[in-house]
Design a protein around this motif. Sequence first.
Motif, PDB file in Angstrom:
ATOM      1  N   ALA A  42      -4.820  14.295  -7.376  1.00  0.00           N
ATOM      2  CA  ALA A  42      -4.699  15.232  -8.493  1.00  0.00           C
ATOM      3  C   ALA A  42      -5.712  16.361  -8.362  1.00  0.00           C
ATOM      4  N   ALA A  43      -6.946  16.029  -7.955  1.00  0.00           N
ATOM      5  CA  ALA A  43      -7.958  17.073  -7.776  1.00  0.00           C
ATOM      6  C   ALA A  43      -7.560  18.038  -6.664  1.00  0.00           C
ATOM      7  N   HIS A  44      -7.023  17.496  -5.576  1.00  0.00           N
ATOM      8  CA  HIS A  44      -6.573  18.333  -4.470  1.00  0.00           C
ATOM      9  C   HIS A  44      -5.423  19.237  -4.921  1.00  0.00           C
ATOM     10  N   THR A  45      -4.493  18.654  -5.682  1.00  0.00           N
ATOM     11  CA  THR A  45      -3.368  19.444  -6.197  1.00  0.00           C
ATOM     12  C   THR A  45      -3.847  20.560  -7.114  1.00  0.00           C
ATOM     13  N   ALA A  46      -4.779  20.239  -8.023  1.00  0.00           N
ATOM     14  CA  ALA A  46      -5.276  21.238  -8.966  1.00  0.00           C
ATOM     15  C   ALA A  46      -5.961  22.394  -8.233  1.00  0.00           C
ATOM     16  N   ALA A  47      -6.758  22.060  -7.198  1.00  0.00           N
ATOM     17  CA  ALA A  47      -7.433  23.114  -6.445  1.00  0.00           C
ATOM     18  C   ALA A  47      -6.425  24.009  -5.723  1.00  0.00           C
TER      19      ALA A  47
ATOM     20  N   ALA B  55       0.827  -1.207   0.000  1.00  0.00           N
ATOM     21  CA  ALA B  55       0.000   0.000   0.000  1.00  0.00           C
ATOM     22  C   ALA B  55       0.861   1.257   0.000  1.00  0.00           C
ATOM     23  N   LEU B  56       1.979   1.229   0.712  1.00  0.00           N
ATOM     24  CA  LEU B  56       2.865   2.391   0.741  1.00  0.00           C
ATOM     25  C   LEU B  56       3.442   2.677  -0.642  1.00  0.00           C
ATOM     26  N   LEU B  57       3.814   1.624  -1.371  1.00  0.00           N
ATOM     27  CA  LEU B  57       4.313   1.813  -2.732  1.00  0.00           C
ATOM     28  C   LEU B  57       3.230   2.401  -3.637  1.00  0.00           C
ATOM     29  N   VAL B  58       2.000   1.925  -3.486  1.00  0.00           N
ATOM     30  CA  VAL B  58       0.897   2.435  -4.301  1.00  0.00           C
ATOM     31  C   VAL B  58       0.633   3.903  -3.973  1.00  0.00           C
ATOM     32  N   VAL B  59       0.629   4.252  -2.686  1.00  0.00           N
ATOM     33  CA  VAL B  59       0.382   5.642  -2.288  1.00  0.00           C
ATOM     34  C   VAL B  59       1.475   6.555  -2.833  1.00  0.00           C
ATOM     35  N   ALA B  60       2.733   6.100  -2.782  1.00  0.00           N
ATOM     36  CA  ALA B  60       3.821   6.918  -3.316  1.00  0.00           C
ATOM     37  C   ALA B  60       3.647   7.141  -4.818  1.00  0.00           C
ATOM     38  N   ALA B  61       3.268   6.086  -5.538  1.00  0.00           N
ATOM     39  CA  ALA B  61       3.043   6.229  -6.979  1.00  0.00           C
ATOM     40  C   ALA B  61       1.864   7.162  -7.255  1.00  0.00           C
ATOM     41  N   CYS B  62       0.797   7.044  -6.462  1.00  0.00           N
ATOM     42  CA  CYS B  62      -0.367   7.911  -6.638  1.00  0.00           C
ATOM     43  C   CYS B  62      -0.026   9.366  -6.335  1.00  0.00           C
ATOM     44  N   LEU B  63       0.829   9.597  -5.354  1.00  0.00           N
ATOM     45  CA  LEU B  63       1.234  10.963  -5.028  1.00  0.00           C
ATOM     46  C   LEU B  63       1.977  11.594  -6.199  1.00  0.00           C
ATOM     47  N   VAL B  64       2.904  10.847  -6.786  1.00  0.00           N
ATOM     48  CA  VAL B  64       3.663  11.378  -7.926  1.00  0.00           C
ATOM     49  C   VAL B  64       2.725  11.654  -9.107  1.00  0.00           C
ATOM     50  N   ILE B  65       1.858  10.698  -9.417  1.00  0.00           N
ATOM     51  CA  ILE B  65       0.927  10.886 -10.540  1.00  0.00           C
ATOM     52  C   ILE B  65      -0.012  12.050 -10.256  1.00  0.00           C
ATOM     53  N   GLY B  66      -0.514  12.138  -9.019  1.00  0.00           N
ATOM     54  CA  GLY B  66      -1.427  13.209  -8.668  1.00  0.00           C
ATOM     55  C   GLY B  66      -0.793  14.580  -8.796  1.00  0.00           C
TER      56      GLY B  66
END
Length: 606
Positions: A456-461, A392-403
């Motif tokens: 990504a939505a949080h980042t965009a806002a 899960a930590l690896l997935v969250v890190a990947a999602c953070l970068v993509i986001g």
Amino acid sequence: MSRRGWAAALLSRAAAFAAVVVLIGALPWLSGNSPEYTVLRARYADRPATPEVLAQIRTELGLDGGPVTVFAGWASGVLTGDFGTSWISGRPVLPGVLDALGVSLALMGAALAVALVVAALACVPTVVNGLAGRPSRGAGAAAAALTALPEFLLAAVLLVVVAVWWGWLPPYGWAGPEHMVLPALALGLPAGGLIGRLLSTALAGALTERWVHTWAVAGHSRARIAAAAARRALPGVIGQIALVVVGLTGGAVPVEEVFAIPGLGRTLLGAAASQDIPALQAGVLLLLVLAAVLGALAALIRRSLLGPAARSGDLPVPGPPAGRGRSWWVVPLVSGALLLTLVVAGLFRDPYTSAHARLEAPSWALPLGADASGRDVLARVGHGALDTLGLALLVVAACLVIGLVVGTAGVWSTGPVEVTNAAPPIIAGILVVAVAGPSAAGAALAVTLVSWAPLAAHTAALVAEISARPYVRVLPLLGAGRARILAGTVLPTLLPEVTRHAILRLPGTALAIAGLGFLGLGQQPPAPEWGLLLAEGIGYVERAPWTVLGPAAALVLASVLAVSLSSADVARRATRDGVGTAATVPDPDPVREPVGSAAPAGSSGG
């Protein structure tokens, strides 16, 4: 948003929607599985699987024309209101999908009401402390614990306790308003914890802005200041709330399964499992339309709340973060110690051997009891920590970068975010497994593909709001380019908040991965993943609640630890610097002083 921005957002939605629909339409060819075998078993069980029969079925389905012809025929039918015929039942798919969508929308409304109540309660301490001159850093461990509660575990507990033991509400079905209470609670409580965390953090920042002190000195009532702070905080999270709403509709599959609710999520799961591509396409299309509508509505609300301040550069700047004194470490220390005790104690025990009685009760020798196969629950919780939290930590890190990457693309990120959030991890898991086969890596990939959208939505806002601040708007006049502004000013400002948001999603990500494993789409038994342990124990929760107590406690502790540690560094710095209230701390950078700091964005100031 300008006319050019609206056009870019519309083009982004259209491109993302087309990509997803093409992917789903091409699934029979991507998977390498011939759908005619599925149709043969469903419609013509008495006929032999001869080449002639299979060729006849392919002709009936229109598959002999190839992927391009099949997709073009389906798309042209959609334009005329014909969403196709079910490959399994032979009936039009649209009426059934619309009925399922109506059920899901009703359930979504009820769950959203629960979520908003929970979020409001989580924000009360933040508002009270902020108005009293004791700015806080947002909601505490209770909201984090709610966020970590698995929906299907909540559903099972509510079913057993409220419906079976107490007999207050019906246990399953969809025949009246009383049937939506328990599933709405199961969906709304975790969603409310997440919304409450985000909104409370935004409120804590708004209440440190200098207009709050100005309004208080001017004699405005606390109620009016609180309402203005809520209006100031909502623009940063309104997009996230819209994504949560869509997620409630498309991601309620486990809850719909537990309570036997004929909703859209359950319908899509059945269609994907049976390779009923027309039904799957129709359901996903409706989810995408719903996501686009809610996304556009959220953008309008956000624009209305910000008002002219976003265009004039008069957005207030939050004050320094509030400290928590020397006790900030208590929550992470306690939760971390309890979690570490669970894990370490389990690592010295055998998680696979069935050496105990079936569903044996807890004892000194067996602290968390045994599961339905006679295996030590404590041992399985301890050994499952690496599989669950590590992946899960690896997935969250990947999602953070993509986001972060997608969120900084501006309006071009609108379509991918809305489309991605409309797809539940279960549906994404089915699509990935259909192409690559079941595995832990496949489940992680599926969750990654759909879990970056909220970040990504949080980042965009945040990018839009930070870019509207006066000290940022003046940088182009000083010769700074967009890339330099983004990398040197905007990203460093938003990175801590988005990272905290990502860490907050760690327990839910772990549960999503394990949930796919339970459905046969990821890690396979007898692997001791926490979510898989929960799924295995749900059927015995009435007779042996200890089968779910251990993994549920581990998930909750992990959530509380993650959330508390995400803000520990800032709290420690605030304590070291002696921060008291925002009104008494001088701004170290006078350039950051906003022109319109006497009133929140969009307000009249009077």
